[in-house]
Every structure is written in structure tokens, then in C-alpha cells.
Design an enzyme around this catalytic site. Sequence first.
Site, PDB file in Angstrom:
ATOM      1  N   HIS A  61       0.841  -1.191   0.000  1.00 21.56           N
ATOM      2  CA  HIS A  61       0.000   0.000   0.000  1.00 21.56           C
ATOM      3  C   HIS A  61       0.882   1.249   0.000  1.00 21.56           C
ATOM      4  O   HIS A  61       2.050   1.200   0.408  1.00 21.56           O
ATOM      5  CB  HIS A  61      -0.898   0.015   1.241  1.00 21.56           C
ATOM      6  CG  HIS A  61      -2.055  -0.929   1.157  1.00 21.56           C
ATOM      7  ND1 HIS A  61      -3.103  -0.894   2.042  1.00 21.56           N
ATOM      8  CD2 HIS A  61      -2.330  -1.931   0.281  1.00 21.56           C
ATOM      9  CE1 HIS A  61      -3.988  -1.828   1.716  1.00 21.56           C
ATOM     10  NE2 HIS A  61      -3.543  -2.487   0.654  1.00 21.56           N
ATOM     11  N   GLU A  63       0.965   3.869   1.853  1.00 25.89           N
ATOM     12  CA  GLU A  63       1.494   4.283   3.156  1.00 25.89           C
ATOM     13  C   GLU A  63       2.686   3.408   3.554  1.00 25.89           C
ATOM     14  O   GLU A  63       3.685   3.910   4.091  1.00 25.89           O
ATOM     15  CB  GLU A  63       0.400   4.179   4.234  1.00 25.89           C
ATOM     16  CG  GLU A  63      -0.818   5.072   3.988  1.00 25.89           C
ATOM     17  CD  GLU A  63      -1.936   4.378   3.215  1.00 25.89           C
ATOM     18  OE1 GLU A  63      -1.628   3.552   2.326  1.00 25.89           O
ATOM     19  OE2 GLU A  63      -3.103   4.670   3.486  1.00 25.89           O
TER      20      GLU A  63
HETATM   21  N1  LIG Z   1      -5.304   3.403   2.397  1.00 32.01           N
HETATM   22  C1  LIG Z   1      -5.048   2.537   1.402  1.00 32.01           C
HETATM   23  N2  LIG Z   1      -5.936   1.607   1.100  1.00 32.01           N
HETATM   24  C2  LIG Z   1      -5.633   0.757   0.083  1.00 32.01           C
HETATM   25  N3  LIG Z   1      -6.328  -0.266  -0.452  1.00 32.01           N
HETATM   26  C3  LIG Z   1      -5.589  -0.797  -1.445  1.00 32.01           C
HETATM   27  N4  LIG Z   1      -4.419  -0.135  -1.563  1.00 32.01           N
HETATM   28  C4  LIG Z   1      -4.426   0.837  -0.619  1.00 32.01           C
HETATM   29  C5  LIG Z   1      -3.489   1.853  -0.268  1.00 32.01           C
HETATM   30  O1  LIG Z   1      -2.397   1.986  -0.841  1.00 32.01           O
HETATM   31  N5  LIG Z   1      -3.862   2.679   0.742  1.00 32.01           N
END
Ligand SMILES: Nc1nc2[nH]cnc2c(=O)[nH]1
Length: 174
Positions: A61, A63
Site C-alpha cells: 500500500h 502508506e
Molecule cells: N489506504 C489505502 N488503502 C488501500 N487499499 C488498497 N491499496 C491501498 C493503499 O495503498 N492505501
Amino acid sequence: MNTPDDATHRERMAALLKFTSTSLATDYPSPFGASIYDLQSGEFVAQAYDTVIERCDPTDHAEMNAVRLATRKLRRLSLAGHILYSTCEPCPMCMSACIWAELDVVVFGASTLEDANRYWPQASDLTPEELAGRMRRSPKCVVVPHVERSGCQALFARCDQARRDRRLELPPHR
Ligand SMILES: Nc1nc2[nH]cnc2c(=O)[nH]1
């Protein structure tokens, strides 16, 4: 702690939206982006987008990628004294990473269930505020919701359109 004002939050989220939208022209368009700044100096440290599909890794992800880039760049495990911005409300995995990394503040734009879930089904409904509330360290990480929410919602819609135009599928379970 030197917490930035609302105008600074909006400015940084606008810069993050600009950066994240560059992913729409890649083979792996994603509306998820995250950036990290030093709270004291205001200095930019790192930014990244979600690379889950590109690298076939469910933990990639935005973050998580931004935290990894920042800790490696600064050569330290703790990001105490730093603030993270995300175009979307962090999921429990990402919020836990922010807590493990000792980030002081997390700012997000779009809401997971109300905004992102329409385009990109989310795995959990545990909120970042709930997780921060269970922290054993004090002071707890501060969560600032819905900065530039409409710009983040618009990026989700644009990304969805870009994926449909190019007939790009989300992974089978999505
Ligand atoms: N907050 C967040 N939710 C996700 N769901 C799938 N990928 C992500 C991501 O990079 N950040």
C-alpha cells in the site's frame, strides 16, 4: 510538536494528489498515494504510490511504501517527529505500520468505506482513530481526516475511468 496549519495540510495534500495522479499514465494506475514530511523543519522526506498489483504484493500500500522509503532514506526505524499524508484513510495494516514507525500525525483525504470502497473494495472497517486509541505509547498518533476530500474522491473516479478505458482488471478477489 510543531503541527502544521490547515493551509499547509491542504497544500501538501494537493501536491500529493498531483504526484499520485501521475500513476494514471503508468501500466498500474492507482489512486492511493502517501507522503511524509519532517514536522519541525517542514522538509519533504518521501512519497510513494500503491504498488500492490505491479509488484503482486498485498502489503505494498502507498502508506507502507512511503514509510519504507522514509526509514531507509533517514537510516532509522523511528519516524517520530514526522507526519504522513495519504489520499485515502489508512487501512489497519498501514495504520499499524504508522504506529510502529512512531509517526506523530496521519492526515488523510478520502474515506475508506464511503469513498474508496466504491472503486476498490476494502478489507476491513477498523478505523485509524480506533487503532490510534489503542496505542500504548504516549502521546498517541493524531489522525486528521478528510483534508482535500473532494480532490481525493475525484482522483478515485478518474483512476476508475482510466482503468475502464484501458480494460484493466483489479485482481480476481477484488
Ligand atoms: N489506504 C489505502 N488503502 C488501500 N487499499 C488498497 N491499496 C491501498 C493503499 O495503498 N492505501
